[in-house]
Design a protein around this motif. Structure first.
Motif, PDB file in Angstrom:
ATOM      1  N   PRO A 179       2.166 -10.094  -4.415  1.00  0.00           N
ATOM      2  CA  PRO A 179       2.505  -8.864  -3.695  1.00  0.00           C
ATOM      3  C   PRO A 179       1.948  -7.654  -4.434  1.00  0.00           C
ATOM      4  O   PRO A 179       2.176  -7.524  -5.643  1.00  0.00           O
ATOM      5  N   HIS A 180       1.236  -6.820  -3.737  1.00  0.00           N
ATOM      6  CA  HIS A 180       0.647  -5.634  -4.381  1.00  0.00           C
ATOM      7  C   HIS A 180       0.287  -4.605  -3.319  1.00  0.00           C
ATOM      8  O   HIS A 180       0.188  -4.925  -2.137  1.00  0.00           O
ATOM      9  N   SER A 181       0.073  -3.384  -3.773  1.00  0.00           N
ATOM     10  CA  SER A 181      -0.515  -2.376  -2.893  1.00  0.00           C
ATOM     11  C   SER A 181      -1.913  -2.094  -3.431  1.00  0.00           C
ATOM     12  O   SER A 181      -2.199  -2.372  -4.600  1.00  0.00           O
ATOM     13  N   ASP A 182      -2.786  -1.567  -2.592  1.00  0.00           N
ATOM     14  CA  ASP A 182      -4.162  -1.279  -3.011  1.00  0.00           C
ATOM     15  C   ASP A 182      -4.254   0.146  -3.554  1.00  0.00           C
ATOM     16  O   ASP A 182      -3.509   1.026  -3.124  1.00  0.00           O
ATOM     17  N   HIS A 183      -5.200   0.368  -4.471  1.00  0.00           N
ATOM     18  CA  HIS A 183      -5.503   1.764  -4.835  1.00  0.00           C
ATOM     19  C   HIS A 183      -6.304   2.354  -3.670  1.00  0.00           C
ATOM     20  O   HIS A 183      -6.647   1.640  -2.735  1.00  0.00           O
ATOM     21  N   VAL A 210       2.674  -3.031   0.952  1.00  0.00           N
ATOM     22  CA  VAL A 210       2.680  -4.171   0.027  1.00  0.00           C
ATOM     23  C   VAL A 210       2.318  -5.431   0.809  1.00  0.00           C
ATOM     24  O   VAL A 210       2.872  -5.689   1.881  1.00  0.00           O
ATOM     25  N   HIS A 211       1.358  -6.169   0.283  1.00  0.00           N
ATOM     26  CA  HIS A 211       0.907  -7.385   0.966  1.00  0.00           C
ATOM     27  C   HIS A 211       0.610  -8.480  -0.043  1.00  0.00           C
ATOM     28  O   HIS A 211       0.487  -8.211  -1.245  1.00  0.00           O
ATOM     29  N   LYS A 212       0.500  -9.721   0.434  1.00  0.00           N
ATOM     30  CA  LYS A 212       0.173 -10.852  -0.440  1.00  0.00           C
ATOM     31  C   LYS A 212      -0.644 -11.856   0.360  1.00  0.00           C
ATOM     32  O   LYS A 212      -0.770 -11.713   1.582  1.00  0.00           O
TER      33      LYS A 212
HETATM   34 FE   FE2 Z   1      -4.883  -5.837  -1.333  1.00  0.00          FE
END
Ligand code: FE2
Ligand code: AKG
Length: 353
Positions: free
Chosen positions: A227-231, A283-285
């Motif tokens: 799980p993360h968000s992009d810059h 937030v996506h994975k």
């Molecule tokens: Fe991403």
């Protein structure tokens, strides 16, 4: 049962092609790190409710149609931070060429791909595996190629024609992004070109990220991406026919069932910062499977690397919610650490109680 640790320098594509691979090496097991049913649980299938943006309405000369399209875009960014763009005008045949070229790149021999390894996160061409193997407790079931394509265009020299295809696609996708950002600028109550001017988008940073997620013998234990968000501001994604992307919405994981020929769009941390928190980064994975390799190409668009990003001043009545930071420093920090939720954004967010 899992296979003993293997060296992280080997790509997961090569690993997945080892004869009789029935289980994954223990250093790819993510199921101990994340809650028990996090990877294997069946995601909610609310795909039908994922917002869709009709690009042709956003470019309509009819002001009523355009303003409705902007409202729709604004709502998608406020409520989801994720949407699918249809009628974007990028030919299906070009999208197919990008995916096929990417398959061609990952099909190169390991020694050929290693020529593009890169040593530093700011190297303009970087082939690698997982996300940041020097910082991770468990690796991800993913190989990648990251290429800086704007303001200066770079590309790997192999396979044949890949560079031309990348160039054509990146130009087109940047045009689509420009229109979306113009609409979002208006959605924030600013002039259409406000965001473009303030964030120096003429020299905006664009990065082409090709992802390869091979078949995985134990998909319930591994993760393609955590799980993360992009810059950046907006990331536009295409994929082969294979799903795996999941987005978080109101605390639930939603499986993205992409509409044919659509562009999948994530809002990034710098859109959250610029909008002073109105548009939260998504937030996506990525989960993996044991039947078909997945290929995705995510093109992220950000401000100029030299721009110091802070919330747009007309949006800051009394309180600014984020500490200004140079985009280049932010990106370097994100790429040099573990990828985890919104941990980097947290460092510039001002918390008040
Ligand atoms: Fe991403
Ligand atoms: O593979 C995908 O669909 C998403 C990839 C992604 O999240 C990324 O490259 O940041």
């Amino acid at each position: 049962m899992t296979t003993p640790i293997i060296q992280p320098s080997i790509s997961v594509k090569t690993l997945s092609e080892s004869p009789n691979l029935k289980s994954i090496p223990s250093n790819y097991v993510n199921s101990d790190i994340y809650p028990f049913d996090f990877i294997a649980s069946k995601p909610h299938d609310y795909s039908n409710s994922i917002p869709t943006v009709d690009f042709s309405l956003l470019t309509s000369i009819d002001p009523h149609q355009r303003s409705q399209a902007i409202n729709n875009l604004n709502k998608a960014c406020q409520e989801w931070g994720f949407f699918m763009v249809v009628n974007h005008g990028i030919q299906e045949s070009l999208i197919k060429k990008v995916i096929d070229g990417t398959q061609g790149f990952f099909n190169l021999r390991e020694e050929e791909k290693k020529e593009f390894e890169g040593k530093h996160v700011l190297d303009p061409i970087r082939y690698g595996t997982s996300f940041n193997t020097s910082k991770e407790k468990a690796f991800f079931w993913r190989d990648y190629l990251k290429v800086f394509v704007h303001p200066k265009f770079h590309s790997p020299s192999k396979p044949d024609r890949y560079s031309d295809i990348m160039w054509e696609y990146c130009e087109k996708v940047r045009e689509v992004t420009k229109v979306l950002l113009g609409g979002l600028s208006q959605g924030l109550g600013l002039e259409e070109c406000y965001l473009e001017k303030t964030l120096e988008m003429k020299s905006g940073f664009q990065i082409f990220i090709a992802n390869y997620y091979p078949c995985c013998p134990q998909p319930e234990l591994a993760l393609g991406m955590p799980p993360h968000s992009d810059h950046g501001l907006l990331t536009l994604i295409i994929q082969n026919q294979v799903g795996g992307l999941q987005v978080q919405h109101q605390g639930k994981w939603i499986h993205v069932n992409a509409l044919p020929n659509s562009l999948l769009v994530n809002t990034g941390d710098h859109l959250e910062i610029f909008s002073n928190g109105k548009y939260k980064s998504n937030v996506h994975k990525v989960v993996v499977n044991n039947t078909s390799p997945r290929i995705s190409v995510a093109v992220a668009h950000g401000p100029s690397l030299e721009a110091i990003v802070s919330p747009a001043s007309p949006l800051v009545q009394s309180e600014t919610n984020y500490i200004p930071m140079k985009y280049k420093d932010y990106m370097e920090m994100q790429q040099s650490n573990q990828l985890h939720q919104k941990s980097i954004l947290e460092q510039v967010k001002i918390h008040r109680n």
